[in-house]
Design a protein around this motif. Structure first.
Motif, mmCIF file in Angstrom:
data_model
loop_
_atom_site.group_PDB
_atom_site.id
_atom_site.type_symbol
_atom_site.label_atom_id
_atom_site.label_comp_id
_atom_site.label_asym_id
_atom_site.label_seq_id
_atom_site.Cartn_x
_atom_site.Cartn_y
_atom_site.Cartn_z
ATOM 1 N N GLY A 106 50.328 65.447 34.752
ATOM 2 C CA GLY A 106 50.287 65.626 33.464
ATOM 3 C C GLY A 106 48.827 66.481 32.783
ATOM 4 O O GLY A 106 48.040 66.480 33.972
ATOM 5 N N PRO A 107 48.779 66.836 31.642
ATOM 6 C CA PRO A 107 47.536 67.435 31.482
ATOM 7 C C PRO A 107 46.298 66.749 31.303
ATOM 8 O O PRO A 107 46.308 65.394 31.084
ATOM 9 C CB PRO A 107 47.818 67.615 29.812
ATOM 10 N N LYS A 108 45.353 67.427 32.040
ATOM 11 C CA LYS A 108 44.046 66.667 32.190
ATOM 12 C C LYS A 108 43.521 65.868 30.927
ATOM 13 O O LYS A 108 43.387 66.257 29.715
ATOM 14 C CB LYS A 108 42.934 67.469 32.758
ATOM 15 N N GLY A 109 43.282 64.582 31.218
ATOM 16 C CA GLY A 109 42.852 63.596 30.012
ATOM 17 C C GLY A 109 43.811 63.172 29.317
ATOM 18 O O GLY A 109 43.456 62.014 28.678
ATOM 19 N N THR A 110 44.948 63.232 29.439
ATOM 20 C CA THR A 110 46.104 62.365 28.699
ATOM 21 C C THR A 110 46.577 61.361 29.619
ATOM 22 O O THR A 110 46.108 61.007 30.745
ATOM 23 C CB THR A 110 47.367 63.352 28.685
ATOM 24 N N VAL A 111 47.092 60.173 28.808
ATOM 25 C CA VAL A 111 47.315 58.959 29.553
ATOM 26 C C VAL A 111 48.419 59.228 30.612
ATOM 27 O O VAL A 111 49.557 59.726 30.242
ATOM 28 C CB VAL A 111 47.680 57.999 28.381
ATOM 29 N N MET A 112 48.207 58.605 31.825
ATOM 30 C CA MET A 112 49.061 58.450 32.857
ATOM 31 C C MET A 112 49.892 57.237 32.693
ATOM 32 O O MET A 112 51.126 57.073 32.411
ATOM 33 C CB MET A 112 48.603 58.721 34.210
ATOM 34 N N THR A 113 49.034 56.161 32.917
ATOM 35 C CA THR A 113 49.436 54.672 32.805
ATOM 36 C C THR A 113 48.777 53.979 31.614
ATOM 37 O O THR A 113 47.247 54.137 31.592
ATOM 38 C CB THR A 113 49.816 53.806 33.838
ATOM 39 N N ALA A 114 49.054 53.154 31.052
ATOM 40 C CA ALA A 114 48.118 52.082 30.247
ATOM 41 C C ALA A 114 48.776 50.810 30.432
ATOM 42 O O ALA A 114 49.953 50.332 30.010
ATOM 43 C CB ALA A 114 48.379 52.723 28.607
#
Length: 169
Positions: free
Chosen positions: A49-57
């Motif tokens: 995914g785009p750097k800095g966006t959430v992968m998991t929360a």
């Protein structure tokens, strides 16, 4: 950082979002009491995914832990999985219904889809009691009343139960 596995919940719902995991987590934690954000893992240089966006929360709603993933558009929520929210009062039902249907859609019998397409059931515990009444006519009238409702209406269910009781006398 070491995670204490002994205190972890045994089964955690894992919610797949296209790219709204962070937005959904913030939305849900704003609605439910006893809620918090536990952790957020963001994509780095390696992606995908785009750097800095959430992968998991990871977040907790009313004591129940959830994990959200930004996994892309491959999978969507269906009504085959829903979360039941037990609400003791009509006021609580009304509040939860209003918040969770905002941008979503109402269904029947206390079911709704939120703005992310996730299904919820907003129900009072008294509903199950009324549906399991030893008087089958009373339970039938409650079921018939519930089937006509979108949002559950406790006074109308109780009225249906009492009407059934009056007819049986």
């Amino acid at each position: 950082m070491e995670i204490n596995q002994s205190n972890r919940q045994k089964i955690t719902p894992f919610l797949w979002f296209d790219n709204q995991a962070e937005e959904a987590m913030l939305f849900y934690t704003s609605i439910f009491k006893d809620s918090k954000i536990n952790s957020v893992v963001r994509y780095g240089d390696a992606g995908p995914g785009p750097k800095g966006t959430v992968m998991t929360a990871s977040f907790t709603l009313a004591g129940q832990e959830f994990t959200a993933l930004n996994g892309g558009p491959s999978f969507k929520f269906t009504e085959a999985i829903s979360f039941v929210v037990n609400c003791e009062t009509q006021e609580k039902i009304d509040d939860m219904w209003e918040k969770l249907t905002a941008g979503g859609e109402e269904s029947r019998c206390g079911w709704l889809k939120d703005k992310y397409g996730l299904s919820w059931q907003i129900v009072p515990p008294v509903l199950l009691q009324l549906l399991q009444d030893e008087d089958p006519q009373k339970a039938k009238r409650v079921m018939e009343a519930m089937m006509q409702m979108k949002k559950i209406n406790i006074p109308a269910l109780k009225q249906a139960a009492e009407q059934a009781y009056s007819v049986a006398e």
